[in-house]
Scaffold this motif. Structure first.
Motif, PDB file in Angstrom:
ATOM      1  N   HIS A  42       0.886  -0.556   0.224  1.00 48.59           N
ATOM      2  CA  HIS A  42      -0.055  -0.195   0.256  1.00 48.59           C
ATOM      3  C   HIS A  42       1.054   1.070  -0.100  1.00 48.59           C
ATOM      4  O   HIS A  42       1.836   1.479   0.492  1.00 48.59           O
ATOM      5  CB  HIS A  42      -0.990  -0.044   1.281  1.00 48.59           C
TER       6      HIS A  42
ATOM      7  N   ARG B 182       1.119   5.480  -0.896  1.00 44.10           N
ATOM      8  CA  ARG B 182       0.353   6.667  -0.692  1.00 44.10           C
ATOM      9  C   ARG B 182       1.308   8.014  -1.553  1.00 44.10           C
ATOM     10  O   ARG B 182       2.814   7.982  -0.544  1.00 44.10           O
ATOM     11  CB  ARG B 182       0.520   7.316   0.685  1.00 44.10           C
TER      12      ARG B 182
ATOM     13  N   ASN C  95       3.898  11.495  -1.557  1.00 42.66           N
ATOM     14  CA  ASN C  95       3.808  12.505  -0.570  1.00 42.66           C
ATOM     15  C   ASN C  95       4.514  13.799  -1.892  1.00 42.66           C
ATOM     16  O   ASN C  95       4.183  14.529  -2.902  1.00 42.66           O
ATOM     17  CB  ASN C  95       4.541  12.721  -0.023  1.00 42.66           C
TER      18      ASN C  95
ATOM     19  N   LEU D 161       3.204   2.503   2.952  1.00 42.07           N
ATOM     20  CA  LEU D 161       1.992   2.653   4.374  1.00 42.07           C
ATOM     21  C   LEU D 161       1.756   1.129   5.098  1.00 42.07           C
ATOM     22  O   LEU D 161       1.755   1.005   6.227  1.00 42.07           O
ATOM     23  CB  LEU D 161       0.490   2.769   3.827  1.00 42.07           C
TER      24      LEU D 161
ATOM     25  N   TRP E  20       4.325   6.788  -8.467  1.00 41.75           N
ATOM     26  CA  TRP E  20       2.558   6.998  -7.679  1.00 41.75           C
ATOM     27  C   TRP E  20       1.649   8.010  -7.971  1.00 41.75           C
ATOM     28  O   TRP E  20       3.228   9.044  -6.873  1.00 41.75           O
ATOM     29  CB  TRP E  20       3.154   6.118  -7.086  1.00 41.75           C
TER      30      TRP E  20
ATOM     31  N   ARG F 288      -5.890   7.331  -6.530  1.00 42.82           N
ATOM     32  CA  ARG F 288      -7.212   6.720  -5.571  1.00 42.82           C
ATOM     33  C   ARG F 288      -6.955   5.278  -5.341  1.00 42.82           C
ATOM     34  O   ARG F 288      -7.553   4.287  -4.443  1.00 42.82           O
ATOM     35  CB  ARG F 288      -7.952   6.258  -6.182  1.00 42.82           C
TER      36      ARG F 288
ATOM     37  N   THR G 187      -5.157   1.578  -4.393  1.00 47.36           N
ATOM     38  CA  THR G 187      -4.229   1.779  -2.644  1.00 47.36           C
ATOM     39  C   THR G 187      -2.941   1.168  -2.916  1.00 47.36           C
ATOM     40  O   THR G 187      -1.894   1.947  -1.832  1.00 47.36           O
ATOM     41  CB  THR G 187      -4.814   0.409  -2.002  1.00 47.36           C
TER      42      THR G 187
END
Length: 470
Positions: free
Chosen positions: A196, A198, A200, A210, A253, A258, A260
């Protein structure tokens, strides 16, 4: 006289209107010509073969004898061959055994999971195959055998198919990602795990990891991902070759994406199966004195797999019909590679990708398909080196209709553009293959393929060609 001429002028143009109504084949001709004249296909090679599904007669064909990269439409041939050779009720068997002996609850030997190629073991797609369900069955079998401690290892024996895993012809960027998961005689959780992510807005780190599901404490993840602009999507790739313990994440990324995260290929699925069983037993108070290991690692150390003393559990896979349903519906490359090796095993040959492809080619050659039209490298179509003609693929689809397994085969094909068509997509390749019944009840077999096109959105133009049959 003038009146007669006037009447002739009025009525003659009305008479031939019905005769000028285009047939589906004429409309197909016009639509295909428009497609090949499109700027996107200027440097492309395209092919179309349409058969009358009832008679097998060619209704329209262009470049039908040119071998093209198939992408996942190859799965129509792999699944038809598996149905024919293995039978729709075929099931794989996975065995749990032990070596050595049990004394006062102590197993002085190894617990051994022996795989035979089941691609569904621990898959979440089938109620009876879920990871926890399988682990619970194995724990129950260990307890029923009276084992309370293991003076040895838990072994994931994947040696039934030898030490080779990744099919020839696969590219480096695919290997390491879930869709490039290599086949294994002991496949586990479809040979993948999830990371997973994210993105930044700060550069430290540009992309955060994550969570890893399930936890992979024996792997080192090196994160080299960059944050992509909003809307740029998922361009993240894992580089994790078989038997490696280090995974590199590269690419980008997108900010605000949306999704994960990404799914990554297990480098040693047999080891992961053994590790999960050993860890589960440990948490229940049944410890092992040595670490889990896979069969390939044992062979790499010039050791032998211990001889089995007693079998304590056998798990059967879902039926082949159930396997092929998901194979085609969700285009699971791993299933195709396991099936191809199973074809080699069934034929009494060493279970390699090359031998499985040879069995597949021979099977259809014996049914009248030119073997030179079937240059098959793998079972899924992920290899861009696979080359099959649309004519050969259409012939397989036609012959499949005669078999008792055809209803299950047909049901496995996804709906695309209002037709039962298996899609196929790899770099600069887009293809569709399957069946269509028009509103008038006319049945068609369709195979359309384009290689080396430019730009994006090509599928809409392929569908515009096939709409001529509606």
């Amino acid at each position: 006289m003038k009146f007669k001429h006037f009447a002739l002028l009025i009525f003659l143009p009305l008479l031939p209107v019905k005769g000028f109504t285009q047939s589906p084949v004429q409309k197909l001709e016009a639509a295909y010509q428009e497609f090949t004249a499109d700027p996107q296909t200027r440097y492309a090679m395209s092919s179309l073969c349409v058969l009358d599904a009832g008679t097998g007669k060619v209704l329209f064909a262009r470049n039908e004898n040119v071998g093209l990269a198939t992408a996942s439409t190859l799965k129509t041939i792999t699944s038809a061959t598996a149905f024919s050779v293995l039978g729709k009720d075929f099931r794989y068997q996975t065995m749990l055994s032990y070596s050595g002996n049990i004394s006062n609850g102590v197993l002085k030997g190894d617990l051994i999971i022996t795989g035979s190629g089941d691609p569904t073991l621990a898959s979440s797609r089938y109620p009876q195959s879920k990871e926890n369900t399988i682990l619970n069955q194995w724990v129950a079998a260990v307890k029923a055998a009276g084992i309370t401690r293991i003076e040895g290892r838990v072994i994931g024996d994947d040696t039934a198919w030898g030490t080779s895993s990744t099919p020839e012809g696969w590219i480096w960027q695919d290997i390491g990602n879930y869709y490039g998961a290599a086949p294994s005689a002991l496949t586990w959780r479809e040979n993948q795990f999830d990371i997973h992510l994210r993105a930044n807005r700060s550069e430290d780190p540009a992309v955060s990891i994550l969570n890893i599901v399930p936890s992979m404490p024996y792997l080192k993840i090196v994160n080299e991902l960059k944050a992509g602009a909003e809307g740029s999507g998922d361009n993240a790739y894992a580089y994790l070759p078989p038997l490696s313990s280090i995974a590199y994440l590269r690419g980008s990324w997108a900010l605000g994406i949306r999704k994960t995260g990404i799914s990554v290929a297990l480098p040693d699925p047999a080891y992961d199966a053994a590790y999960r069983l050993q860890d589960t037993l440990k948490r229940l108070g049944i410890s092992s004195t040595q670490e889990a290991v896979s069969g390939r690692k044992i062979l790499a150390d010039n050791e032998k797999i211990p001889a089995v003393t007693e079998k304590i559990s056998t798990i059967s896979s879902p039926s082949l019909s159930e396997i092929i349903y998901w194979f085609n519906k969700k285009s699971i490359n791993l299933y195709g590679e396991n099936l191809l090796r199973t074809l080699a095993w069934k034929a009494g040959k060493t279970a390699t990708t090359k031998n499985g492809a040879a069995v597949e080619t021979s099977y259809w050659a014996n049914k009248g398909v030119d073997k030179n039209a079937l240059n098959i490298i793998d079972g899924s179509g992920l290899s861009p080196a696979t080359r099959v003609t649309t004519s050969a693929m259409a012939s397989v689809l036609f012959q499949a209709q005669k078999e008792d397994w055809f209803p299950d085969y047909y049901k496995s094909l996804p709906e695309n553009n209002g037709m039962q068509l298996k899609s196929g997509t790899i770099s600069d390749v887009s293809a569709f293959a399957g069946y269509y019944t028009d509103p008038a009840g006319r049945k068609y077999i369709i195979v359309i393929n384009v290689n080396n096109y430019s730009g994006s959105g090509i599928n809409k133009k392929l569908f515009r060609v096939l709409d001529a049959l509606k």
